[in-house]
Design a protein around this motif. Structure first.
Motif, PDB file in Angstrom:
ATOM      1  N   ASP A 139      24.912  20.209  54.100  1.00  0.00           N
ATOM      2  CA  ASP A 139      23.827  20.800  54.877  1.00  0.00           C
ATOM      3  C   ASP A 139      23.781  22.315  54.707  1.00  0.00           C
ATOM      4  N   TYR A 185      16.761  28.955  51.834  1.00  0.00           N
ATOM      5  CA  TYR A 185      16.510  30.340  52.242  1.00  0.00           C
ATOM      6  C   TYR A 185      16.269  31.223  51.027  1.00  0.00           C
ATOM      7  N   GLU A 202      20.768  24.692  53.309  1.00  0.00           N
ATOM      8  CA  GLU A 202      20.241  25.835  54.056  1.00  0.00           C
ATOM      9  C   GLU A 202      20.181  27.079  53.179  1.00  0.00           C
ATOM     10  N   ARG A 218      22.020  29.462  62.199  1.00  0.00           N
ATOM     11  CA  ARG A 218      22.320  28.027  62.154  1.00  0.00           C
ATOM     12  C   ARG A 218      23.758  27.814  62.582  1.00  0.00           C
TER      13      ARG A 218
END
Length: 208
Positions: free
Chosen positions: A193, A201, A197, A178
Motif C-alpha cells: 500500500d 503521488y 501511495e 497517511r
C-alpha cells in the motif's frame, strides 16, 4: 519481490568539499524527472520494508522514464552534513539535465530531505516515511507548490506518528498524511500500500 525485474545501477562517488559521497544511480534514458531516496540513521544504502521498498521503486520508476538516485550518508550523526549529501545529489542530477526532483526519506532521512528541499528550487515533491520531528520544522519555509506526502505507522515505537502529524501541520498545500494501522517503524506490514501511495503521488505531482 512480486515478479518485478530489478533495474541495475551505476555506483558513483561524488566529490564534495567534505569528501566523497557514495551514490547508486538508476538512470532512465531521456529522463527529465528523478527521485532521490535516503535511509535513516543506520547508514548505508538502507531502505524501509526490510530493504525492499527503495530497489522496487527505482525499478518501477525507471520503467516510467524517471531516474533514481540512492545516497549513502557520510555521517548520520550530523543532520547538516546529511543535508549537504542530498544537496550534492541534487547538484549531480542538475548536471544530468534533470529539472524536476522528488525526495524520499525514511526516519532521520525524513528531516534531511525536508531541509534539503527548503534550499532547492528543483525539488517538486517530498515524501517522508516515519520521519523524525527534529529538524522538520523548516518545512514551513518550503515554497508554496511543493507537494508533501507524510507516511507513518501507528505502531511505530521508535518515532511516534505525532512526528509526521507535526510536519504535516506545518507544511503548505498540496499535502497529504497517511497513517497505516498495525504498522511499525520499518513499515513492512503495509509495504504494498505504501508503494502504491508513493507511486501515485509521484505520478500526480512530479510528472508535469
Amino acid at each position: 519481490m512480486r515478479g518485478i525485474l530489478m533495474s541495475s545501477y551505476q555506483s558513483l562517488s561524488v566529490s564534495t568539499e567534505r569528501g566523497n559521497v557514495e551514490m547508486q544511480y538508476y538512470k532512465a534514458d531521456n529522463a527529465t524527472c528523478s527521485i532521490i531516496l535516503v535511509g535513516g540513521i543506520g547508514g548505508g544504502f538502507d531502505s524501509p520494508c526490510s530493504g525492499g521498498l527503495y530497489p522496487r521503486l527505482c525499478s518501477i520508476l525507471n520503467s516510467k522514464a524517471i531516474s533514481a538516485l540512492r545516497i549513502k550518508f557520510c555521517d548520520t550523526h550530523s543532520l547538516d552534513s546529511s543535508v549537504k549529501d542530498v544537496e550534492a545529489g541534487i547538484s549531480f542530477l542538475k548536471q544530468e539535465k534533470i529539472s524536476n526532483i522528488a525526495l524520499v526519506g525514511h526516519s532521520f532521512g525524513g528531516a534531511v530531505i525536508i531541509r534539503a528541499a527548503a534550499n532547492s528550487p528543483h525539488v517538486k515533491v517530498i515524501i517522508t516515511l516515519a520521519t523524525q520531528s527534529y529538524g522538520a520544522d523548516v518545512i514551513s519555509n518550503i515554497k508554496s507548490g511543493v507537494a508533501s506526502l507524510f507516511i507513518h505507522g501507528t505502531l511505530d515505537t521508535i518515532l511516534p506518528e505525532n512526528c509526521s502529524i507535526y510536519a504535516y501541520t506545518l507544511a503548505h498545500e498540496p499535502k497529504k498524511l497517511r497513517l497505516f494501522k498495525n504498522t511499525g517503524h520499518e513499515l513492512s506490514e503495509a509495504e504494498k500500500d505504501i508503494e502504491g501511495e508513493i507511486l501515485n503521488y509521484i505520478d500526480q505531482y512530479l510528472i508535469v
